[in-house]
Scaffold this motif. Structure first.
Motif, mmCIF file in Angstrom:
data_model
loop_
_atom_site.group_PDB
_atom_site.id
_atom_site.type_symbol
_atom_site.label_atom_id
_atom_site.label_comp_id
_atom_site.label_asym_id
_atom_site.label_seq_id
_atom_site.Cartn_x
_atom_site.Cartn_y
_atom_site.Cartn_z
ATOM 1 N N ASP A 446 0.829 -1.204 0.000
ATOM 2 C CA ASP A 446 0.000 0.000 0.000
ATOM 3 C C ASP A 446 0.862 1.251 0.000
ATOM 4 O O ASP A 446 0.504 2.267 -0.623
ATOM 5 C CB ASP A 446 -0.909 -0.001 1.237
ATOM 6 C CG ASP A 446 -2.056 -0.988 1.090
ATOM 7 O OD1 ASP A 446 -2.097 -1.713 0.070
ATOM 8 O OD2 ASP A 446 -2.905 -1.050 2.005
ATOM 9 N N TYR A 450 0.479 4.223 -2.734
ATOM 10 C CA TYR A 450 0.203 5.617 -2.403
ATOM 11 C C TYR A 450 1.336 6.532 -2.858
ATOM 12 O O TYR A 450 1.103 7.697 -3.227
ATOM 13 C CB TYR A 450 -0.032 5.765 -0.901
ATOM 14 C CG TYR A 450 -1.455 5.478 -0.489
ATOM 15 C CD1 TYR A 450 -2.504 6.269 -0.944
ATOM 16 C CD2 TYR A 450 -1.755 4.413 0.361
ATOM 17 C CE1 TYR A 450 -3.816 6.001 -0.565
ATOM 18 C CE2 TYR A 450 -3.070 4.135 0.732
ATOM 19 C CZ TYR A 450 -4.085 4.936 0.262
ATOM 20 O OH TYR A 450 -5.387 4.677 0.621
ATOM 21 N N VAL A 462 -7.418 9.744 -3.333
ATOM 22 C CA VAL A 462 -7.694 8.330 -3.032
ATOM 23 C C VAL A 462 -7.852 8.132 -1.528
ATOM 24 O O VAL A 462 -8.724 7.388 -1.075
ATOM 25 C CB VAL A 462 -6.575 7.423 -3.590
ATOM 26 C CG1 VAL A 462 -6.767 5.982 -3.125
ATOM 27 C CG2 VAL A 462 -6.552 7.477 -5.112
ATOM 28 N N LYS A 463 -7.029 8.798 -0.728
ATOM 29 C CA LYS A 463 -7.112 8.658 0.727
ATOM 30 C C LYS A 463 -8.450 9.151 1.268
ATOM 31 O O LYS A 463 -8.947 8.655 2.292
ATOM 32 C CB LYS A 463 -5.964 9.411 1.395
ATOM 33 C CG LYS A 463 -4.606 8.752 1.202
ATOM 34 C CD LYS A 463 -3.496 9.575 1.841
ATOM 35 C CE LYS A 463 -2.134 8.904 1.632
ATOM 36 N NZ LYS A 463 -1.022 9.712 2.200
ATOM 37 N N GLU A 464 -9.044 10.129 0.587
ATOM 38 C CA GLU A 464 -10.320 10.679 1.055
ATOM 39 C C GLU A 464 -11.508 9.797 0.663
ATOM 40 O O GLU A 464 -12.609 9.978 1.194
ATOM 41 C CB GLU A 464 -10.513 12.082 0.480
ATOM 42 C CG GLU A 464 -9.543 13.106 1.060
ATOM 43 C CD GLU A 464 -9.705 14.474 0.410
ATOM 44 O OE1 GLU A 464 -10.567 14.578 -0.509
ATOM 45 O OE2 GLU A 464 -8.996 15.410 0.797
ATOM 46 N N ASN A 467 -13.477 3.944 0.586
ATOM 47 C CA ASN A 467 -12.815 2.648 0.500
ATOM 48 C C ASN A 467 -11.357 2.737 0.067
ATOM 49 O O ASN A 467 -10.709 1.707 -0.119
ATOM 50 C CB ASN A 467 -13.573 1.738 -0.490
ATOM 51 C CG ASN A 467 -14.973 1.422 -0.007
ATOM 52 O OD1 ASN A 467 -15.194 1.201 1.180
ATOM 53 N ND2 ASN A 467 -15.929 1.416 -0.929
ATOM 54 N N GLY A 468 -10.854 3.961 -0.086
ATOM 55 C CA GLY A 468 -9.440 4.136 -0.409
ATOM 56 C C GLY A 468 -9.013 3.362 -1.647
ATOM 57 O O GLY A 468 -9.647 3.453 -2.711
ATOM 58 N N LEU A 469 -7.965 2.571 -1.507
ATOM 59 C CA LEU A 469 -7.443 1.782 -2.624
ATOM 60 C C LEU A 469 -8.410 0.696 -3.080
ATOM 61 O O LEU A 469 -8.276 0.167 -4.190
ATOM 62 C CB LEU A 469 -6.107 1.137 -2.234
ATOM 63 C CG LEU A 469 -4.907 2.077 -2.075
ATOM 64 C CD1 LEU A 469 -3.730 1.344 -1.439
ATOM 65 C CD2 LEU A 469 -4.499 2.667 -3.425
ATOM 66 N N THR A 471 -11.490 1.136 -3.753
ATOM 67 C CA THR A 471 -12.586 1.751 -4.498
ATOM 68 C C THR A 471 -12.654 1.161 -5.909
ATOM 69 O O THR A 471 -11.642 1.065 -6.596
ATOM 70 C CB THR A 471 -12.390 3.276 -4.593
ATOM 71 O OG1 THR A 471 -12.358 3.821 -3.274
ATOM 72 C CG2 THR A 471 -13.513 3.918 -5.389
#
Length: 583
Positions: A446, A450, A462-464, A467-469, A471
């Protein structure tokens, strides 16, 4: 390359090939053969038991024998039902495994076919073969042989018992057998031809459906639903007409055979009834004989149906084998552990199949660790040139060299692993952000994901996400904006860390600020790499070490941005068009 008509084979040849390729199931086939033999003999013995019930029990008032024979009948039916249940389970097991193996072979094949194949054949036709035609493999590998064997056994047993019960009635009945066989062979051949035509028409429906789903936004925006619907109805009518034509042939075949057998039964009942009245034949024997005639008729009808189904199935499997027999991309060739990135085109000419020349006499030299920009008007051949570097098409004339080695001598699989591509419309699977990134590096953590997302300006976004990664990006990434898709594709290339980077309008959907960020990233992250880019926005090519301008499939100018701007009127016009667009 053979056309589908040139690839045509007899149904027996197709079936033999299919069975040879599935010989791993031979032990199961033997078990099924034994089960089929036992169940056929059991069901074939019933008329003899009925004969004894009539002649020895009913007509002679023997109640004890009647009870014994009824118990025997019950036992025969019970054992038959149990064996048929086990046989059906084994057939399903073998058939579904055979389908799964064949489906996997087809999937691997479509992954290995060259781009030129997909230029010639609609996707809907390929999907129709893989989803519509594949199901007949179950029928051919687990049912047809044993069902046919069962009917052949039933016919042989019936003929033998008919001859045993009364040879006079047998000789009379046997006269019509050759006629039934001739009718079966004639209609079987015709039905195979009609089925091939039907499958072709059905492919048109798949293609029309797929195009409508992919282009649904365009269809709705342009108000073309009526036009698309009319095309679909036209394809649908063609399929219906062909299905009705095929049904007529099947009806004619069944009617012709039914007429023969009905005539056979009338003669048997008439002549046999006379023999009974003259005490030349017992009533039980006549009933048993006519029961075997009906079984013979039933077996002939079913066998002819299987023959017709085999012709249909053979037509479908032939379409599958045509796909499997297409030449795949060669996996052979020299493998390079690392690319320096030296690309040379020498007198290269190319044209798509059935079209005029696309590229002609292209010669240039891209040195390792340099950036080369390819510019020109739309349709000039820029993207085609990138496709040739990737080895998607063989050149018609000339040679392409990668690190001094002819492209035709390299393993394309090995080469493409060392080339990263970002296109104007990058492809994404219906999966998560994580899964789409890890396509190029399965073990990426991860933190690594990122890190590359931050470099392209997507890390914070993506962090916001809830489901983050994890999604989902939607089918073909359509839940992302055009700019997000291009940035995500660029982050995937960064994670891949290839030796050659190809950018085909990679910043088309980015604003000026994002484009400047990507330009800085190219200078830092891909320093020492060979970069080949196609761009309409000439601001992307200012700092390129070399600019190649394509016009009508030919190189019309080549050099640095400053040199071309000073010496090439075509390049000046291209540049001024962009400047005027923003003034």
């Amino acid at each position: 390359m053979k056309t589908e008509q040139q690839h045509s084979h007899k149904a027996s040849q197709i079936l033999w090939r299919l069975l040879k390729e599935n010989r791993k199931f031979v032990s199961w086939w033997f078990v099924l053969l034994v089960f089929t033999l036992v169940t056929t003999l059991l069901i074939s013995s019933i008329p003899l038991v009925v004969k004894e019930i009539i002649d020895q029990a009913l007509l002679k008032n023997n109640t004890a024998l009647l009870f014994q024979l009824l118990c025997l009948l019950f036992s025969i039916y019970l054992v038959h039902i149990l064996l048929e249940g086990v046989k059906t389970y084994i057939q399903t097991l073998v058939g579904q495994r055979a389908v799964a193996i064949f489906r996997l072979r087809l999937f691997r094949k479509i992954l290995s076919l060259p781009a030129a194949f997909y230029d010639r054949h609609p996707t809907g036709d390929i999907l129709n073969r893989m989803e519509g035609d594949i199901n007949v493999v179950d029928f051919l590998t687990s049912r047809l042989l044993f069902l046919s064997f069962s009917q052949i056994m039933m016919m042989m047993y019936s003929l033998g018992m008919m001859a045993y019960l009364d040879w006079r009635l047998f000789l009379v009945s046997a006269v019509l057998f050759p006629t039934v066989y001739a009718v079966q062979m004639y209609f079987g051949k015709k039905i195979k031809q009609k089925t091939l035509q039907l499958r072709t028409f059905a492919s048109g429906i798949f293609t029309a459906t797929q195009e409508s789903i992919i282009g649904i936004r365009f269809i709705q925006e342009m108000g073309r639903r009526l036009f698309v619907g009319t095309r679909y109805i036209k394809s649908l009518r063609s399929v219906i007409r062909q299905q009705l034509h095929l049904a007529r042939f099947s009806v004619f075949a069944s009617a012709a055979m039914s007429g023969n057998v009905i005539f056979m039964l009338l003669i048997s009942y008439g002549l046999g009834g006379y023999f009974v009245t003259q005490d030349l034949l017992t009533l039980g024997t006549l009933i048993a004989f006519n029961t075997y005639i009906e079984k013979l008729y039933s077996s002939l009808t079913v066998a002819s149906t299987y023959w017709i189904e085999m012709q249909r199935a053979a037509a479908s499997v032939e379409r599958l084998y045509w796909l499997l027999d297409q030449p795949s991309l060669s996996r052979d060739g020299q493998r390079l552990e690392r690319l320096q990135g030296h690309i040379v085109f020498r007198d290269v000419s190319f044209h798509y199949e059935g079209k005029q020349q696309t590229l002609e006499d292209i010669t240039f030299d891209i040195q390792p660790a340099t950036t080369t920009a390819i510019v020109g008007a739309s349709g000039s051949g820029k993207s085609t040139l990138l496709s040739l570097i990737m080895g998607h098409y063989p050149v018609a004339k000339g040679n392409i060299f990668i690190d001094g080695i002819p492209l035709s001598s390299l393993s394309l699989t090995s080469l493409r692993k060392k080339i990263g591509v970002v296109s104007q419309q990058p492809f994404f699977f219906l999966a998560t952000i994580r899964e789409n990134l890890q396509l190029v590096k399965r073990e990426a953590t991860d933190e690594e994901l990122y890190e590359v997302l931050e470099e392209v300006g997507l890390g914070g976004w993506v962090k916001e996400l809830p489901n983050g990664l994890d999604t989902m990006v939607g089918e073909r990434g359509l839940q992302l904006s055009g700019g997000q898709r291009q940035k995500l594709a660029l982050s995937r290339v960064i994670l891949q860390n290839p030796d050659i980077i190809i950018l085909d309008e990679a910043t088309a959907f980015l604003d000026n600020l994002s484009e400047e960020q990507i330009k800085r990233l190219l200078r830092s992250r891909f320093f020492g790499k060979t970069i080949v880019m196609v761009a309409h926005r000439l601001s992307m090519v200012r700092e390129a070490d070399q600019v190649i301008m394509i016009e009508n499939g030919r190189i019309c100018a080549q050099g640095t941005h400053e040199y071309l701007f000073a010496t090439s009127l075509s390049y000046q016009a291209l540049w001024k068009d962009e400047v005027s667009a923003f003034t």
